[in-house]
Design an enzyme around this catalytic site. Structure first.
Site, PDB file in Angstrom:
ATOM      1  N   TYR A  74      86.965   8.141 -53.563  1.00  0.00           N
ATOM      2  CA  TYR A  74      87.989   7.319 -54.227  1.00  0.00           C
ATOM      3  C   TYR A  74      89.367   7.597 -53.611  1.00  0.00           C
ATOM      4  O   TYR A  74      90.086   6.670 -53.219  1.00  0.00           O
ATOM      5  CB  TYR A  74      87.992   7.638 -55.735  1.00  0.00           C
ATOM      6  CG  TYR A  74      89.070   6.921 -56.511  1.00  0.00           C
ATOM      7  CD1 TYR A  74      89.025   5.541 -56.697  1.00  0.00           C
ATOM      8  CD2 TYR A  74      90.148   7.627 -57.049  1.00  0.00           C
ATOM      9  CE1 TYR A  74      90.023   4.884 -57.408  1.00  0.00           C
ATOM     10  CE2 TYR A  74      91.143   6.974 -57.763  1.00  0.00           C
ATOM     11  CZ  TYR A  74      91.079   5.603 -57.940  1.00  0.00           C
ATOM     12  OH  TYR A  74      92.072   4.950 -58.632  1.00  0.00           O
TER      13      TYR A  74
ATOM     14  N   SER B 141      96.951   5.590 -55.898  1.00  0.00           N
ATOM     15  CA  SER B 141      96.654   6.523 -56.991  1.00  0.00           C
ATOM     16  C   SER B 141      97.187   7.913 -56.690  1.00  0.00           C
ATOM     17  O   SER B 141      97.241   8.330 -55.521  1.00  0.00           O
ATOM     18  CB  SER B 141      95.137   6.617 -57.184  1.00  0.00           C
ATOM     19  OG  SER B 141      94.815   7.596 -58.148  1.00  0.00           O
TER      20      SER B 141
HETATM   21  N1  LIG Z   1      93.508   3.947 -64.914  1.00  0.00           N
HETATM   22  C1  LIG Z   1      93.941   4.928 -64.155  1.00  0.00           C
HETATM   23  O1  LIG Z   1      94.070   6.087 -64.626  1.00  0.00           O
HETATM   24  C2  LIG Z   1      94.339   4.683 -62.720  1.00  0.00           C
HETATM   25  C3  LIG Z   1      94.970   5.731 -62.035  1.00  0.00           C
HETATM   26  C4  LIG Z   1      95.351   5.540 -60.714  1.00  0.00           C
HETATM   27  C5  LIG Z   1      95.118   4.327 -60.094  1.00  0.00           C
HETATM   28  N2  LIG Z   1      94.486   3.335 -60.764  1.00  0.00           N
HETATM   29  C6  LIG Z   1      94.253   2.081 -60.044  1.00  0.00           C
HETATM   30  O2  LIG Z   1      94.831   1.015 -60.763  1.00  0.00           O
HETATM   31  C7  LIG Z   1      94.107  -0.175 -60.498  1.00  0.00           C
HETATM   32  C8  LIG Z   1      93.761  -0.844 -61.819  1.00  0.00           C
HETATM   33  O3  LIG Z   1      92.965   0.047 -62.582  1.00  0.00           O
HETATM   34  P1  LIG Z   1      92.788  -0.057 -64.166  1.00  0.00           P
HETATM   35  O4  LIG Z   1      92.923   1.310 -64.699  1.00  0.00           O
HETATM   36  O5  LIG Z   1      93.599  -1.154 -64.692  1.00  0.00           O
HETATM   37  O6  LIG Z   1      91.224  -0.438 -64.215  1.00  0.00           O
HETATM   38  P2  LIG Z   1      90.396  -1.410 -65.171  1.00  0.00           P
HETATM   39  O7  LIG Z   1      90.960  -1.411 -66.545  1.00  0.00           O
HETATM   40  O8  LIG Z   1      88.961  -1.060 -64.949  1.00  0.00           O
HETATM   41  O9  LIG Z   1      90.686  -2.856 -64.544  1.00  0.00           O
HETATM   42  C9  LIG Z   1      90.263  -3.137 -63.249  1.00  0.00           C
HETATM   43  C10 LIG Z   1      90.494  -4.602 -62.946  1.00  0.00           C
HETATM   44  O10 LIG Z   1      90.031  -4.831 -61.606  1.00  0.00           O
HETATM   45  C11 LIG Z   1      89.085  -5.893 -61.628  1.00  0.00           C
HETATM   46  N3  LIG Z   1      88.107  -5.737 -60.561  1.00  0.00           N
HETATM   47  C12 LIG Z   1      87.201  -4.747 -60.380  1.00  0.00           C
HETATM   48  N4  LIG Z   1      86.449  -5.001 -59.297  1.00  0.00           N
HETATM   49  C13 LIG Z   1      86.898  -6.185 -58.791  1.00  0.00           C
HETATM   50  C14 LIG Z   1      86.520  -6.998 -57.703  1.00  0.00           C
HETATM   51  N5  LIG Z   1      85.501  -6.672 -56.891  1.00  0.00           N
HETATM   52  N6  LIG Z   1      87.199  -8.140 -57.474  1.00  0.00           N
HETATM   53  C15 LIG Z   1      88.221  -8.504 -58.286  1.00  0.00           C
HETATM   54  N7  LIG Z   1      88.614  -7.785 -59.340  1.00  0.00           N
HETATM   55  C16 LIG Z   1      87.954  -6.637 -59.580  1.00  0.00           C
HETATM   56  C17 LIG Z   1      88.475  -5.857 -63.018  1.00  0.00           C
HETATM   57  O11 LIG Z   1      87.972  -7.122 -63.424  1.00  0.00           O
HETATM   58  P3  LIG Z   1      86.469  -7.629 -63.154  1.00  0.00           P
HETATM   59  O12 LIG Z   1      85.554  -6.462 -63.401  1.00  0.00           O
HETATM   60  O13 LIG Z   1      86.319  -8.750 -64.110  1.00  0.00           O
HETATM   61  O14 LIG Z   1      86.452  -8.102 -61.734  1.00  0.00           O
HETATM   62  C18 LIG Z   1      89.687  -5.519 -63.862  1.00  0.00           C
HETATM   63  O15 LIG Z   1      90.435  -6.681 -64.143  1.00  0.00           O
HETATM   64  C19 LIG Z   1      92.900   0.231 -59.654  1.00  0.00           C
HETATM   65  O16 LIG Z   1      93.170  -0.034 -58.308  1.00  0.00           O
HETATM   66  C20 LIG Z   1      92.802   1.722 -59.886  1.00  0.00           C
HETATM   67  O17 LIG Z   1      92.208   2.384 -58.790  1.00  0.00           O
HETATM   68  C21 LIG Z   1      94.093   3.478 -62.072  1.00  0.00           C
END
Ligand SMILES: NC(=O)c1ccc[n+]([C@@H]2O[C@H](COP(=O)([O-])OP(=O)(O)OC[C@H]3O[C@@H](n4cnc5c(N)ncnc54)[C@H](OP(=O)(O)O)[C@@H]3O)[C@@H](O)[C@H]2O)c1
Length: 245
Positions: free
Chosen positions: A154, A141
């Site tokens: 985080y 991130s």
């Molecule tokens: N959105 C942003 O602005 C942003 C920015 C920087 C980095 N990121 C990173 O990008 C990645 C994806 O984020 P996103 O924005 O797509 O989030 P999201 O929409 O909340 O999706 C997160 C995904 O991770 C899964 N997950 C959560 N806990 C889990 C666990 N214990 N085991 C297996 N799967 C799990 C969730 O499914 P379930 O709950 O069904 O398990 C979901 O499919 C993350 O690593 C996040 O830190 C996001």
């Protein structure tokens, strides 16, 4: 088309960045192995891929369980004969100030964001070693690049993974490619899914509505890293909204 025919396992593939990446890679001919905890979301992504003529299987995976990652990788080998790429994408961000002492949230971030990705690496490496080919993509991130209040733990988990990724890169020989991807503000349900502090959640959601970009931007970045020739390793990609400071 170097993506065509590759088997790619993605954690957190049920929604957000993981889902967008799965759909993008499937449209380009990759075979997908999807992991997350929600069976309904995984089944919906797999159905969408299969009904568009692609190939996808899923396994209910909680990345805090090492055996779940081993089973996800085993599924790739059983169904598709190999694993070419693992995308360690699952992550949570229950952001808070330190003095609110949400210690359980700190533990959860360490378990999912760091330990979960390490378990993914640990599950994939023996297969990559056997194949003498493989690619690890870790989603970190921009929170780890510009450190701000409420994102301390985080960012620490993401930077711990960044550090581990660099050591893995140095240890890996010519057969293994290692990539870290740092997204900025992305338009997903990330804040709603995991921020437990209502004020911080509202502030992050407001910020997201102002400037977040589509998760497709991260999907394209991951595809770029995968589609390079085997002797080209894209080490680090930062993709943020132009307007993000
Ligand atoms: N959105 C942003 O602005 C942003 C920015 C920087 C980095 N990121 C990173 O990008 C990645 C994806 O984020 P996103 O924005 O797509 O989030 P999201 O929409 O909340 O999706 C997160 C995904 O991770 C899964 N997950 C959560 N806990 C889990 C666990 N214990 N085991 C297996 N799967 C799990 C969730 O499914 P379930 O709950 O069904 O398990 C979901 O499919 C993350 O690593 C996040 O830190 C996001």
């Amino acid at each position: 088309m170097p993506i065509e025919g590759k088997t790619v396992a993605i954690t957190g593939a049920g929604r957000g960045i993981g889902r967008a990446t799965a759909l993008h890679l499937a449209a380009r001919g990759a075979r997908l192995v999807l992991g997350a905890r929600s069976e309904m979301e995984l089944a919906a992504v797999a159905d969408e891929i299969v009904s568009s003529g692609g190939e996808a299987v899923f396994h209910i995976t909680d990345v805090v369980n090492r055996s779940d990652l081993e089973a996800l990788v085993a599924l790739a080998c059983e169904r598709f004969g190999r694993l070419d790429v693992i995308v360690n994408n699952a992550g949570i961000g229950p952001l808070s100030r330190f003095d609110s002492l949400r210690v359980d949230d700190w533990d959860a971030m360490i378990d999912v964001n760091l330990r979960g990705a390490l378990y993914g690496i640990g599950a994939a490496l023996p297969v990559f070693d056997r194949q003498q080919q493989g690619h690890v993509v870790n989603v970190v991130s921009t929170a780890g690049l510009k450190i701000v209040p409420t994102m301390g733990v985080y960012a620490a988990t993401k930077n711990a993974l960044r550090t581990a990724t660099e050591a893995l890169r140095q240890e890996s020989g010519a057969h293994l490619r290692i990539t870290e991807v740092s997204p900025g503000f992305i338009d997903t349900g990330f804040a709603d899914a995991s921020i437990t502090d209502p004020q911080i959640r509202a502030a992050i959601v407001r910020r997201k509505e102002e400037l977040a970009i589509s998760p497709d931007a991260i999907a394209r970045a991951i595809a770029f890293a995968i589609e390079q020739p085997d002797d080209v390793e894209v080490g680090s990609i930062v993709v943020r909204p132009t307007a993000q400071d």
